[in-house]
Write an enzyme that holds these catalytic residues in place. Sequence first.
Site, mmCIF file in Angstrom:
data_model
loop_
_atom_site.group_PDB
_atom_site.id
_atom_site.type_symbol
_atom_site.label_atom_id
_atom_site.label_comp_id
_atom_site.label_asym_id
_atom_site.label_seq_id
_atom_site.Cartn_x
_atom_site.Cartn_y
_atom_site.Cartn_z
ATOM 1 N N GLU A 105 101.281 3.659 64.698
ATOM 2 C CA GLU A 105 100.201 4.642 64.521
ATOM 3 C C GLU A 105 99.912 4.805 63.041
ATOM 4 O OE1 GLU A 105 101.899 8.181 66.166
ATOM 5 O OE2 GLU A 105 102.474 7.158 68.013
ATOM 6 N N LYS A 107 99.635 6.663 59.644
ATOM 7 C CA LYS A 107 100.306 7.861 59.133
ATOM 8 C C LYS A 107 99.255 8.684 58.394
ATOM 9 C CE LYS A 107 104.454 9.353 56.722
ATOM 10 N NZ LYS A 107 103.837 10.438 55.996
ATOM 11 N N ASP A 109 97.471 11.443 56.248
ATOM 12 C CA ASP A 109 97.946 12.135 55.059
ATOM 13 C C ASP A 109 97.413 13.565 55.063
ATOM 14 O OD1 ASP A 109 99.255 12.570 52.781
ATOM 15 O OD2 ASP A 109 97.953 11.379 51.488
ATOM 16 N N TYR A 209 99.913 13.313 68.037
ATOM 17 C CA TYR A 209 100.750 12.142 68.279
ATOM 18 C C TYR A 209 102.107 12.436 68.901
ATOM 19 C CZ TYR A 209 101.983 13.834 63.616
ATOM 20 O OH TYR A 209 102.309 14.626 62.545
ATOM 21 N N CYS A 389 102.532 14.071 12.947
ATOM 22 C CA CYS A 389 101.989 14.800 14.090
ATOM 23 C C CYS A 389 100.463 14.789 14.021
ATOM 24 C CB CYS A 389 102.514 16.231 14.079
ATOM 25 S SG CYS A 389 101.697 17.259 15.314
ATOM 26 N N CYS A 392 99.429 18.737 13.305
ATOM 27 C CA CYS A 392 99.754 19.496 12.085
ATOM 28 C C CYS A 392 100.133 18.608 10.911
ATOM 29 C CB CYS A 392 100.856 20.505 12.366
ATOM 30 S SG CYS A 392 102.455 19.716 12.652
ATOM 31 N N CYS A 405 107.375 16.273 17.209
ATOM 32 C CA CYS A 405 106.957 17.012 16.026
ATOM 33 C C CYS A 405 107.987 18.122 15.799
ATOM 34 C CB CYS A 405 105.572 17.617 16.253
ATOM 35 S SG CYS A 405 105.139 18.801 14.961
ATOM 36 N N CYS A 410 103.798 24.243 14.696
ATOM 37 C CA CYS A 410 102.661 23.357 14.945
ATOM 38 C C CYS A 410 101.709 24.051 15.933
ATOM 39 C CB CYS A 410 103.176 22.049 15.529
ATOM 40 S SG CYS A 410 101.903 21.009 16.207
HETATM 41 S S1 IVH Z 1 105.768 11.482 64.041
HETATM 42 C C1 IVH Z 1 109.924 12.995 64.791
HETATM 43 N N1 IVH Z 1 103.447 10.296 63.702
HETATM 44 O O1 IVH Z 1 104.321 12.283 58.512
HETATM 45 C C2 IVH Z 1 108.743 12.354 64.168
HETATM 46 N N2 IVH Z 1 104.194 11.773 62.001
HETATM 47 O O2 IVH Z 1 106.545 11.836 56.729
HETATM 48 C C3 IVH Z 1 107.707 13.307 63.770
HETATM 49 N N3 IVH Z 1 102.631 12.037 60.151
HETATM 50 O O3 IVH Z 1 106.057 15.219 59.313
HETATM 51 C C4 IVH Z 1 106.539 12.756 63.125
HETATM 52 N N4 IVH Z 1 101.065 10.722 60.913
HETATM 53 O O4 IVH Z 1 103.477 15.279 59.217
HETATM 54 C C5 IVH Z 1 104.348 11.139 63.190
HETATM 55 N N5 IVH Z 1 101.403 9.220 63.556
HETATM 56 C C6 IVH Z 1 102.290 10.059 63.044
HETATM 57 C C7 IVH Z 1 102.081 10.712 61.814
HETATM 58 C C8 IVH Z 1 103.072 11.553 61.318
HETATM 59 C C9 IVH Z 1 101.411 11.524 59.935
HETATM 60 C C10 IVH Z 1 103.311 12.959 59.213
HETATM 61 C C11 IVH Z 1 103.987 14.136 59.865
HETATM 62 C C12 IVH Z 1 105.428 13.992 59.508
HETATM 63 C C13 IVH Z 1 105.347 13.195 58.253
HETATM 64 C C14 IVH Z 1 106.638 12.499 57.926
#
Ligand code: IVH
Length: 661
Positions: A105, A107, A109, A209, A389, A392, A405, A410
């Site tokens: 999946e 990740k 941000d 997720y 510097c 000064c 410095c 200064c």
């Molecule tokens: S699973 C037990 N799936 O990343 C596992 N986390 O660095 C729980 N995050 O705390 C997290 N996308 O805030 C999971 N597809 C994804 C995610 C994801 C972003 C975040 C989440 C987690 C953090 C860990």
Amino acid sequence: MNPKDRIDFLIKEIKKHNRLYYKEAAPSISDQDYDLLMLELKDWEQKFPQYRQADSPTQIVGNDLDSESKSIAHLQPMYSLDNIFSVDGVISFWKNLGCPKLTMEPKFDGFSVNIFYENGHLQYATTRGNGKQGENISANLKMIDALPWQIEPLQKMEVRGEVYMPKQEFERLLAQGYSFANPRNAAVGAIKLEDSKEANNRHLQASFYALGYTDGLSVGSQEEVLRFLEEQKFKVSSLSQCAHLEQEIRDYCAKLDNLRGNLGFEIDGIVFKVNDFELQKKLGFTSKYPKWAMAYKFPAEEQVSQLLDIEYNVGRTGAVTPVAILQPVRISGSTVSRATLHNFAFLRSLKLHLGDEVILIKSGEIIPKIIGIKKPTENGKEIVLPQVCPVCGTELKQGKFIVSCPNENCPARSLRKIEHFVSKSALDIVGLGPKQIKLLSDNGMLTKIEDIYNLDYEKVLLLERQAEQSVQNLADSVQVSKSKPFAKVLYGLGISGVGEQIAEVLVSEFTSLEKLQVASEEELRAIADIGPVLAENIVAYFTNQENIRTIDALRKAGLNFIGDDKEKKTGVLVGKTFLITGKLSKYKRQELKDILLGAGGKVLSAVSSKLDYLVVGDAPGSKLEKAKKLGSVQIVEEDEIVQMLGENLDKKYMKQNSDDR
Ligand code: IVH
């Protein structure tokens, strides 16, 4: 390098960044640099397990809790994920588990949320918080249309996902003059807004997720969870996919890395999860991570730009930091025209010339940094490092890494000192940000710390961009600062090496500035946490006439230069140092620590020549051996401590017990 010192330093540094990230939503370093600190700490802890601390950030999930009072406990804890920085690393993680089927999946941000449903109704939503309990964010979360308020009735269910701000929305807010380091910070800021209407205007999104606690739902795999969530009308990423083969994993990494710039939201990696729940259960968790999941973090985005000039910033302690001035370039949604070069040693090692094309990275869109030269320019102008510097003109002190410095007066240093003095962790004076300080300084009203207490607010009001209310707030805040504890004032003075913790130590040892001011290097060095360099810095600070003038002026203004009475040490253990090792039987470790501190003793974190007593419990480990080797440390058991404290302790505990009833 001394491993223990490095570990202590890394822990402190990481905790500071955790605070900035989770509590203040204002990180000061990039995710990449944060990850590097964490990796280094893990490495040291693996090599020197004897220095591992129970509350090390490698052991504890980060904390975004603002106030405990608004928090709600999760029915099932929310874990974090372990990180890996290479695709090969992902492959070995997978192979070590026996090559099971994985889900992959994006990740996201953003920040994670937990939503609780009961009998099909959304009851509340919380942040991850400290992993065990999170902050209630129900009102603002309900504004997001990626989740249903009602689902198919189930007794109880926790749904987990990530809230994020789409890039376009982030850009829109920036264009309106808001300033956020990155979309993630903007998202955190939006969810914490008091005004839900305003929060709604920030157009947050979410993707789901995972499930936490569920009552009677039978799902056997991560795939099934995602399908279930989709059926219940949660937004689920269409980019999620399964993999059985190494090539599928590699292809997915390449695909998402390519896609990431074109997605409407930020992703910083990929999450790999063992698909089968039976296997997940068998693998279990560490104190922080599931062993059945791993986050692969993308390498930081790189861009090329031209080096136009080098500027030199002078900090509070005089350290001069070179900063590269660059042809403006876009990296992950924001324009970069300056990049830190850290110190002279780093600048020299890059062998830069003006006009060179340089490679920049900017992960987490926080501090951009030059990592090398893409193409040197022909006959580029050599960079001549300054000998004096830039502000000064005083001749710079040339250290191996740090050039500084030495002029305490200064003007650049003075401004930085004021910035430090008013900062949140020091006197916490609001309404005196760097811009305001510069404005007041340019108008001759604020050139030294003590000027803060002689501001003529009528005159301040006449300057540009001054609102009556904010000047009033400033005046109030200056007034409040006079009652801040001595330790804050001492930290605020900005003595080189005296951080918040050392300031506390000095206050408890010396109880007043008068006594501290006349302390000799020997006396200072005798204190457990103070080494020779720090002792020298402190003495040097108090011998400088300008500093003495500042202190006198602050004293006249009514600032606090005496520790609280409670900070004054009394008790049978005054002057004695302790360290606890092994498993105790009678008290919890913290309890015993409190007892020792309460009786005036001091608890150290490592065996050293400054240690008087080592309190040993079961399975004491290497500290005991070390203490025995030193020969000067007395080895005692819990009971002996109780005897040392005699009646006092029993009485105190009897009292506590009767209170308990
Ligand atoms: S699973 C037990 N799936 O990343 C596992 N986390 O660095 C729980 N995050 O705390 C997290 N996308 O805030 C999971 N597809 C994804 C995610 C994801 C972003 C975040 C989440 C987690 C953090 C860990």
